[in-house]
Enzyme design. Sequence first.
Site: not given
Length: 286
Positions: A221, A255
């Site tokens: 991210k 995840r």
Amino acid sequence: MLRLGRREFGAHEPVIMAIVNRTPDSFYDQGATFRDEPALARVEQAVADGAAIIDIGGVKAGPGEEVSAEEEARRTVGFVAEVRRRFPDIVISVDTWRASVGEAACEAGADLLNDAWGGVDPGLAEVAARYGVGLVCTHAGGAEPRTRPHRVTYDDVMADILRVTVGLAERAVALGVPRQSVLIDPGHDFGKNTRHSLEATRRLGEMVGTGWPVLVSLSNKDFVGETLDKPVKERVLGTLATTAVSAWLGARVYRVHEVAETRQVLDMVASIAGHRPPAVARRGLA
């Protein structure tokens, strides 16, 4: 006890959720699993590498071309049915904020609805309750789906995360979602700048302390990229470091894009914590 689909996971059993993007414009793999054949190959490899959950998404999180609910369902629902046929025991998650897509996915065999946008469609939790499937309750800072944060502020970011996620979880259970199938997610990067996401990681133990199982979606991210000043393809090491910290603080579900690497990190942390014996222990004993 965490129960998802046919699976039950113990208190100290870390769970990997593998990302399978059914989009032509995903930020990390640029549509590598948009077509059925490579997407199914990705599922097979993820399962072999140790993933217990397959998370299927039909819309990229960031801004981009508009995707209708009908198109999102077209990209995901048939694929859910095929994954269910090929892997009857795997936990299938669908990453959507739309109740209509969630309902079609549940009809096709989904076990978990991953609502990354913080309950923007309150009907999604009602769908989870109606079908008896799990629900991920995420903090997104009130952001609209597919928008980026702009000068967002919090008096106390973790206090806001706890207020929102616990509130969503309690509402879900009140609607009828099985309590043992509800997770909370701090929502790294969603409605947050990099400092917010770092603080959410540092204080993750406060979420764990609520008693709700915590899911973290950290993989490659922007907060990792900005922290290390690395482009998207060079964020794996930073992601794995953040994964190790999150595991030590008690997160339950991860995840990820890189399943095998994450499995090693989680196994190592579990062994250091005393929850998992070494796979081999010969040193000093021969």
